[in-house]
Design an enzyme around this catalytic site. Structure first.
Site, mmCIF file in Angstrom:
data_model
loop_
_atom_site.group_PDB
_atom_site.id
_atom_site.type_symbol
_atom_site.label_atom_id
_atom_site.label_comp_id
_atom_site.label_asym_id
_atom_site.label_seq_id
_atom_site.Cartn_x
_atom_site.Cartn_y
_atom_site.Cartn_z
ATOM 1 C CD GLU A 164 -2.611 -1.542 0.017
ATOM 2 O OE1 GLU A 164 -2.960 -0.597 -0.732
ATOM 3 O OE2 GLU A 164 -2.849 -2.728 -0.254
ATOM 4 C CD GLU A 206 -3.858 -2.934 -7.053
ATOM 5 O OE1 GLU A 206 -2.944 -3.462 -6.399
ATOM 6 O OE2 GLU A 206 -4.580 -2.033 -6.584
#
Length: 877
Positions: free
Chosen positions: A301, A323
């Site tokens: 993150e 991602e």
């Protein structure tokens, strides 16, 4: 809830938004049942002069709408089923919208909702439209100013993106906080949190000398359990500076842990919101796997700050751009923090168990698909794990220097912008003479390539010729395939285990080469090969392929003994084990050929004995056998029960043959003081593997396993012993379960493990056990962690029971989906993916699985669930 099958969204139909949002100002007056939201947008037209302004919106109550301070009449705008349209807004204007929402009624956990009496948001992918009307798409970026007002006693902390820019009391027991995020961002990165917390604080100084205040917000009393997350965050910040040259940009970085969360975590700019399972850990309540996951996810993150936030994706088809790239970055971080060999093998296991199955079934899609129905269903192993493998291959093809030059070029060119896969790949082209246009096909084509390798040695010419042939099966929407560009790392060993220096064609001598398979079939000639070699292929798992070669089992076993690539050693043993089990299953036998099995065990003993002295975690992985879920992919008309029977026989044989070695591992007690280091975790991992194998011998070592449970000083050891007891059909398992519950019933995260270990057990009483668990008062269907602890553990990690011949497992999960869907469509859709491999099984199982899918398709489920079910039922390509 809308229940019709969703229409497809197509990449080819992408059009830029015809307006630019120059500034967003938001005011929240928080109330659990009636939150008031005022949105003020400074807007400039950039496209078609006649285009209306279309904003997304769901489950909103519109209270007022104004342009430049003037209220709009009913003829100036219209509310549609999924948004609002302003017919003639002008070219430069300020739009004000007031809405009301009920966070307390939001059980879908998308938008603004309540978790444990705290306000929380989740806006990716399309949650912001449930907060206010807005162009809720990733290519609309704007700076945000946010003011939050709330009851001070109930919600003393009011948080949002960016830097704090104001706050104070309002009177009547209320207060406010203001936040300014100067970096343009899409709405999916918006975050808001309001509530009472304990706070763990820290500090970090960036490489330019900028101080950053770090804060982790947790439940009261949990701050000490966030220490490891804080250490992981600081390590990630340093690593990203050292390896990618990326410095953090705000004055604060905040993490909030919440119990109710659909995903692992969310990278909202400056305010990450986490599932508490990936923040809270200590030796008593968390396993080593939890610590490793926290380290990885906190880093993931944080790394999104550049690969996802500062540079985002133009549209959701480009999801892998943030991602897949960020998973690659967090995987490389994990290798720097832990054993690189162990980390790589774990990555391969995850890829094979999750993504290969996805690629082989009706839910297969390319890393960048050209169509989707529900974006929530695109957060898959293909986008994440396979997307990371593409980055790894790209680095191997272009080389380290060109790779980092390309990354810097990408960061420089697209900072503050929304990019595409084409933009990303083009960033590397100036640094390499490789034509990367062919590599881009990996992003467009679904499926796992199967590569066949054949070697031919010419002693007279001292050459070895390697022939590689690739095939790719049809996948939904892609009946025909083109050859991919596949990099294969190759090393040759002689019969004594010495690594050979050879020349690839006319190139320089080297002990290892990378060959590029670019056609359906290609040949590669290695020169100066003094004797018939034993090839080590796809070293380090250089490409995400299914590889078959012509090595004999004795040759493969010897390669496992001397190959200097840890993955290749492990893979040699895995390949032998896979062949032993599958050959028996295909032949209708209940056990493998004994002579071959004995040879395998002998090779395994040699490898484990050598490894356990230096890397216990690697030794534990050597004892890992391919799971039933993996093996299903290699069998037509699969019968999971038959595979389980043969695999269990192999496990028992390994346990009996290595009994002395396994017991010696358990003879050495772990220190009572918990050590979170990778080395200590490796020792515990090897002990867990030893317990698991010994438990396969039934009650022979029941007392030893029960004692291991009673004497365990860490959750890793406790859960390892509890899992081992689940393999033994006796009362010892339930005795331990009762003890576990009595100690941990007040700790939800630990009790999730209690549910999970039962759901994954292959036991005679499993059906009655699952039904009892489902009826417990603490099995809360509104909490995704608790639902997954039973449902996902059973359907994803217990294929023997889920795919039972009479279809009970299918009915059990289908019934649960029907209960979960009205509360949380995203969660129910994820549970539906358990049916992704139903066509792989024998006719009886297929019939029963299809009956449940048809029942679900006719039950009026959400569009999220219907998307998965419809694709699962579609006829194969």
């Amino acid at each position: 809830m809308r229940t019709e099958t969703p229409p497809p969204v197509r990449l080819s139909e992408y059009r830029p938004f015809p307006f630019r949002i120059e500034q967003v100002r938001l005011l929240f007056r928080l109330d659990p049942t009636d939150t008031h939201v005022v949105s003020e947008l400074s807007i400039r037209r950039t496209g078609d002069a006649d285009a209306p302004l279309r904003l997304d919106g769901e489950k909103l109550t519109l209270k007022a709408i104004r342009i430049n301070g003037q209220a709009l009449s009913d003829q100036d705008y219209a509310i549609e089923s999924e948004g609002l349209v302003v017919f003639r807004p002008g070219d430069v204007f300020t739009l004000e919208i007031e809405t009301e929402i009920s966070p307390e009624a939001n059980t879908e956990l998308s938008g603004l909702y309540i978790s444990s009496n705290r306000f929380c948001t989740q806006c990716e992918a399309e949650g912001f439209r449930r907060i206010t009307y807005y162009p809720d798409r990733p290519d609309v970026l704007a700076p945000f100013f946010v003011r939050i007002e709330a009851d001070k006693a109930k919600y003393p902390y009011l948080l949002s993106n960016g830097n704090p820019s104001g706050g104070g009391d309002l009177g009547d027991g209320r207060h406010f906080a203001e936040w300014t995020d100067p970096y343009p961002k899409p709405s999916y990165l918006f975050a808001l949190v309001g509530g009472e917390f304990d706070v763990l604080e820290g500090n970090f100084t960036t490489f330019s000398g900028k101080p950053v205040k770090l804060s982790i917000f947790v439940e009261h009393g949990d701050a000490p359990r966030a220490e490891y997350a804080m250490r992981s965050l600081k390590a990630a910040m340093s690593w990203d500076e050292d390896v990618f040259g990326r410095e953090y940009d705000l004055d604060v970085f905040q993490i909030v842990a919440v119990r109710d969360f659909n995903f692992g975590a969310m990278e909202n700019k400056g305010l990450n919101i986490f599932n508490s399972a990936y923040v809270l850990a200590d030796g008593k309540t968390a396993t080593d796997a939890d610590f490793e996951a926290i380290e990885s996810i906190v880093a993931h993150e944080y790394f999104h700050n550049w690969t996802g936030n500062r540079i985002t994706c133009r549209d959701w088809f480009q999801l892998c751009l943030k991602e897949g790239l960020t998973v690659y970055r967090d995987q490389e971080f994990t290798k720097a923090m832990r054993s690189p060999a162990v980390a790589r093998i774990k990555e391969v296991i995850r890829l094979r168990t999750r993504q290969f199955a996805e690629d082989a079934g009706p839910l297969a899609h390319s890393v960048r698909p050209d169509t989707y129905a529900r974006i929530d269903n695109l957060y898959t192993a293909t986008v994440y794990e396979k997307g990371a493998e593409l980055i790894r291959m790209l680095r191997l093809i272009v080389g380290d220097e060109a790779f980092f030059a390309g990354m810097n070029r990408y960061f420089d060119a697209f900072d503050g912008a929304a990019a595409t896969i084409e933009d990303f790949i083009a960033s590397f082209q100036p640094s390499t003479d490789q034509d990367l246009s062919a590599f881009a096909l990996w992003y467009a084509q679904a499926g796992t390539p199967a590569v066949r390798a054949k070697g031919d040695y010419n002693p007279a010419a001292r050459t070895w010729r390697l022939t590689l042939t690739q095939t790719l099966q049809p996948t939904p929407g892609q009946p025909t395939k083109s050859p991919l560009r596949i990099p294969v790392r190759v090393a040759l060993f002689d019969v004594n285990g010495a690594k050979m220096d050879t020349r690839l064609s006319d190139g320089p001598a080297a002990s290892e080469h990378v060959v590029l398979l670019e056609k359906g079939s290609s040949q590669f000639t290695f020169n100066d090969v003094a004797s018939a070699p034993r090839p080590s292929l796809n070293r380090g798992f250089s490409a995400p392929i299914r590889l078959a070669d012509d090595l004999s089992e004795p040759e493969r076993a010897s390669l496992a003994g001397f190959d200097d690539d840890a993955f290749a050693q492990w893979e040699a043993l895995q390949t032998i084990a896979r062949a032993l089990i599958l050959d028996a299953v295909r032949g209708g036998a209940r056990e493998p050929d004994q002579e071959r099995l004995n040879s395998f065990v002998q090779a395994l003993r040699h490898s484990v004995t050598r490894a356990k002295q230096n890397d216990a975690a690697y030794a534990a992985l050597l004892l890992y056998l391919p799971t039933v879920g993996e093996l299903i992919l290699d069998v037509r008309e699969a019968d999971p029960s038959a595979i389980h029977v043969v695999r269990t026989h192999v496990r028992r044989t390994v346990a009996r043959s290595l009994e002395d070695l396994l017991l010696s591992v358990l003879d050495k007690n772990e220190p009572t003081a918990f050590d979170a280091s990778a080395r200590a975790a490796g020792r515990r991992s090897l002990r867990a593997s030893a317990l698991s194998l010994l438990s396969s011998l039934g009650d022979r070592h029941e007392g030893l396993v029960a004692q291991a449970y009673r004497s365990a000083s860490t959750m890793t050891e406790t859960l390892a012993a509890l899992t081992a007891l689940s393999n033994i059909e006796s009362d010892a398992f339930d005795i331990a379960l009762r003890d576990f519950e009595s100690r941990w019933k007040a700790s939800p995260l630990v009790m999730d493990k209690w549910y999970g270990v039962q759901a994954m057990a292959v036991r005679d009483d499993l059906r009655e056990r699952l039904q009892r668990l489902l009826e417990r008062a603490d099995y809360d269907l509104r909490n995704p962690n608790r639902v997954r602890s039973l449902a996902a553990s059973f359907s994803m990690s217990n294929p023997v029971a889920f795919h039972t011949a009479d279809g009970w497992g299918y009915r059990f999960i289908a019934d649960l989906i029907l209960r979960v869907d009205p509360l949380n469509p995203a969660l129910s859709a994820r549970l539906c993916t358990a049916f992704e491999s139903w066509r792989s099984f024998n006719a009886s199982r297929r019939e029963k699985a299809k009956a449940e899918l048809v029942r679900l398709s006719e039950a009026g489920l959400s569009r999220n669930a219907l998307d998965i079910i419809g694709r699962a039922l579609a006829e194969p390509a």
